[in-house]
Design an enzyme around this catalytic site. Sequence first.
Site, PDB file in Angstrom:
ATOM      1  N   ARG A 169       0.823  -1.160   0.039  1.00  0.00           N
ATOM      2  CA  ARG A 169      -0.055  -0.143   0.062  1.00  0.00           C
ATOM      3  C   ARG A 169       0.854   1.174  -0.193  1.00  0.00           C
ATOM      4  O   ARG A 169       0.730   2.205   0.716  1.00  0.00           O
ATOM      5  CB  ARG A 169      -0.861   0.135   1.122  1.00  0.00           C
ATOM      6  CG  ARG A 169      -1.898  -1.082   1.558  1.00  0.00           C
ATOM      7  CD  ARG A 169      -3.056  -0.862   0.107  1.00  0.00           C
ATOM      8  NE  ARG A 169      -3.915  -1.931   0.125  1.00  0.00           N
ATOM      9  CZ  ARG A 169      -3.968  -3.106  -0.041  1.00  0.00           C
ATOM     10  NH1 ARG A 169      -2.738  -3.708  -0.647  1.00  0.00           N
ATOM     11  NH2 ARG A 169      -4.988  -4.065   0.274  1.00  0.00           N
ATOM     12  N   SER A 243     -10.063  -0.758   3.882  1.00  0.00           N
ATOM     13  CA  SER A 243      -9.485  -0.953   5.065  1.00  0.00           C
ATOM     14  C   SER A 243      -8.908   0.253   5.815  1.00  0.00           C
ATOM     15  O   SER A 243      -8.282   1.102   4.934  1.00  0.00           O
ATOM     16  CB  SER A 243      -8.261  -1.908   4.814  1.00  0.00           C
ATOM     17  OG  SER A 243      -8.636  -3.136   4.300  1.00  0.00           O
ATOM     18  N   GLU A 339      -4.279   3.469   6.626  1.00  0.00           N
ATOM     19  CA  GLU A 339      -4.155   3.265   5.322  1.00  0.00           C
ATOM     20  C   GLU A 339      -4.466   4.436   4.588  1.00  0.00           C
ATOM     21  O   GLU A 339      -3.573   4.919   3.728  1.00  0.00           O
ATOM     22  CB  GLU A 339      -4.918   1.926   4.947  1.00  0.00           C
ATOM     23  CG  GLU A 339      -4.351   1.423   3.279  1.00  0.00           C
ATOM     24  CD  GLU A 339      -5.186   0.387   2.890  1.00  0.00           C
ATOM     25  OE1 GLU A 339      -6.029   0.839   1.931  1.00  0.00           O
ATOM     26  OE2 GLU A 339      -5.199  -0.816   3.133  1.00  0.00           O
TER      27      GLU A 339
HETATM   28  N1  EPU Z   1     -11.247 -11.115  10.448  1.00  0.00           N
HETATM   29  C1  EPU Z   1     -11.679 -11.295  11.515  1.00  0.00           C
HETATM   30  N2  EPU Z   1     -12.531 -10.353  11.940  1.00  0.00           N
HETATM   31  C2  EPU Z   1     -12.860  -9.047  11.209  1.00  0.00           C
HETATM   32  C3  EPU Z   1     -12.157  -9.200   9.940  1.00  0.00           C
HETATM   33  C4  EPU Z   1     -11.316  -9.935   9.497  1.00  0.00           C
HETATM   34  O1  EPU Z   1     -11.272 -12.185  12.437  1.00  0.00           O
HETATM   35  O2  EPU Z   1     -13.634  -8.398  11.631  1.00  0.00           O
HETATM   36  C5  EPU Z   1     -10.287 -12.072   9.941  1.00  0.00           C
HETATM   37  C6  EPU Z   1     -10.779 -12.792   8.454  1.00  0.00           C
HETATM   38  O3  EPU Z   1     -11.509 -13.803   9.261  1.00  0.00           O
HETATM   39  C7  EPU Z   1      -9.708 -13.296   7.933  1.00  0.00           C
HETATM   40  C8  EPU Z   1      -8.456 -12.369   8.280  1.00  0.00           C
HETATM   41  O4  EPU Z   1      -8.881 -11.435   9.359  1.00  0.00           O
HETATM   42  O5  EPU Z   1      -9.185 -14.527   8.558  1.00  0.00           O
HETATM   43  C9  EPU Z   1      -8.260 -11.189   6.935  1.00  0.00           C
HETATM   44  O6  EPU Z   1      -9.348 -10.705   6.514  1.00  0.00           O
HETATM   45  P1  EPU Z   1      -9.770 -10.522   5.140  1.00  0.00           P
HETATM   46  O7  EPU Z   1      -9.678 -11.871   4.125  1.00  0.00           O
HETATM   47  O8  EPU Z   1     -10.910  -9.703   5.004  1.00  0.00           O
HETATM   48  O9  EPU Z   1      -8.467  -9.651   4.480  1.00  0.00           O
HETATM   49  P2  EPU Z   1      -8.079  -8.303   5.227  1.00  0.00           P
HETATM   50  O10 EPU Z   1      -6.601  -8.810   5.390  1.00  0.00           O
HETATM   51  O11 EPU Z   1      -8.852  -7.726   6.322  1.00  0.00           O
HETATM   52  C10 EPU Z   1      -6.786  -7.340   2.941  1.00  0.00           C
HETATM   53  C11 EPU Z   1      -6.793  -6.139   2.396  1.00  0.00           C
HETATM   54  C12 EPU Z   1      -8.165  -5.676   1.501  1.00  0.00           C
HETATM   55  C13 EPU Z   1      -8.180  -6.801   0.654  1.00  0.00           C
HETATM   56  C14 EPU Z   1      -8.273  -8.189   1.146  1.00  0.00           C
HETATM   57  C15 EPU Z   1      -8.505  -9.248  -0.035  1.00  0.00           C
HETATM   58  C16 EPU Z   1      -5.320  -4.718   3.753  1.00  0.00           C
HETATM   59  C17 EPU Z   1      -5.129  -3.571   4.696  1.00  0.00           C
HETATM   60  N3  EPU Z   1      -6.530  -5.005   3.372  1.00  0.00           N
HETATM   61  O12 EPU Z   1      -7.642  -7.163   3.929  1.00  0.00           O
HETATM   62  O13 EPU Z   1      -7.853  -4.439   0.963  1.00  0.00           O
HETATM   63  O14 EPU Z   1      -9.366  -6.488  -0.266  1.00  0.00           O
HETATM   64  O15 EPU Z   1      -7.025  -8.247   2.035  1.00  0.00           O
HETATM   65  O16 EPU Z   1      -7.098  -9.327  -0.374  1.00  0.00           O
HETATM   66  O17 EPU Z   1      -4.416  -5.103   3.215  1.00  0.00           O
HETATM   67  C18 EPU Z   1      -8.235  -2.074   1.124  1.00  0.00           C
HETATM   68  O18 EPU Z   1      -6.994  -1.833   1.100  1.00  0.00           O
HETATM   69  O19 EPU Z   1      -9.163  -1.329   1.387  1.00  0.00           O
HETATM   70  C19 EPU Z   1      -8.840  -3.412   1.073  1.00  0.00           C
HETATM   71  C20 EPU Z   1      -9.976  -3.830   1.210  1.00  0.00           C
END
Ligand code: EPU
Length: 343
Positions: A169, A243, A339
């Site tokens: 990012r 995010s 972010e």
């Molecule tokens: N999780 C929880 N509780 C929550 C939310 C998430 O336990 O309330 C756990 C989920 O169960 C999962 C893990 O956290 O095991 C990761 O969650 P998710 O797969 O939704 O991905 P993320 O790491 O939260 C990142 C990016 C997103 C992108 C997704 C998919 C960052 C900061 N965010 O989210 O990007 O869409 O992966 O690749 O890197 C953005 O940058 O605006 C964005 C949405």
Amino acid sequence: MQTDLVIEENCSLRDCNSFGLPAVARRLVRVTSEADVKRLVDDARLGRAPKFILGGGSNIVLTRDIASDVVVKVEVRGRQLVEERDDAWIVEAGAGESWHDFVAWTLDQQWPGLENLALIPGTAGAAPVQNIGAYGVELSDRFDSLDAVDLTTGRTVTLAVDALRFGYRDSIFKHELAGKSVITRVRFLLPRPWRPVLGYVDLARKVAERGPTAPDARQIFDWVCEIRRAKLPDPAVIGNAGSFFKNPVVTLEQCRDIIGRDPSVVHYPMTDGSVKLAAGWLIDACGWKGKSIGRAGVYDRHSLVLVNRGGASGAEVVTLARAIQESVYGRFGIRLEPEPVVV
Ligand code: EPU
């Protein structure tokens, strides 16, 4: 004939930021071409006033009016195939094109490669600034080059991948080039032959549900849209900036320490030996899901997304973000980094 730029005064920016936060631009100029950006540099009415460059407004938190800077709204349009090579399609977007519409258009033209990045809000020009990423693909994996106009000299520069200094990012446009130049066109390199990227857990699950037939790019695009719609709020309905925090990277020792206390912490080992933690999980573990401070809240389906529950101010969003940072630091000793850019 050259026409003067239109300088709009006292413009509301509420509809220009995906959080829907109130702020006013004392002066706002819309640029629709590279020539417009060059005019901006020479315009005596603006003098040497600093420029505040606004794309789709999907990665900012506005906490104040923009009074001294001139807000530059980038609305350069156009999309085209630049080159068809044996090993890649090179496709170009004007910086003001909607990112998601551009992705959908490339698929319509049978140029796959951007499908994992479907439905990310914002513009094509803003995409490289924060190296957008999702479902196993980062923009830097598909980047060819971009054109930008230097706001001091008015010269156009073309920057290739190494010059962008992409990180998680992150890019040079968040550092040395922030506010210094305006991105007008971005070119993407879509490798041939196309190969699906299906490693991300949510996509792997879809593949398993579907059975043995290999998905095509359109199918992956549809899955990504489905996954995102199920857990992320649509900014057109509920104001948000995706995010709100980056996933923090910690050492193996730090991660082991956290696992010792919270064995279910979601973590991903990195190739360099460090470990990335799911910030959403950390925030969830601190009990924030669905909570609010004032009119700013934590989305009830994903703790990493802060939302405007209606009429929130930027200050309320920042107060909520700080409270989350404090509680995550208090419990896990980890400092979460926002972010979006807080203005
Ligand atoms: N999780 C929880 N509780 C929550 C939310 C998430 O336990 O309330 C756990 C989920 O169960 C999962 C893990 O956290 O095991 C990761 O969650 P998710 O797969 O939704 O991905 P993320 O790491 O939260 C990142 C990016 C997103 C992108 C997704 C998919 C960052 C900061 N965010 O989210 O990007 O869409 O992966 O690749 O890197 C953005 O940058 O605006 C964005 C949405």
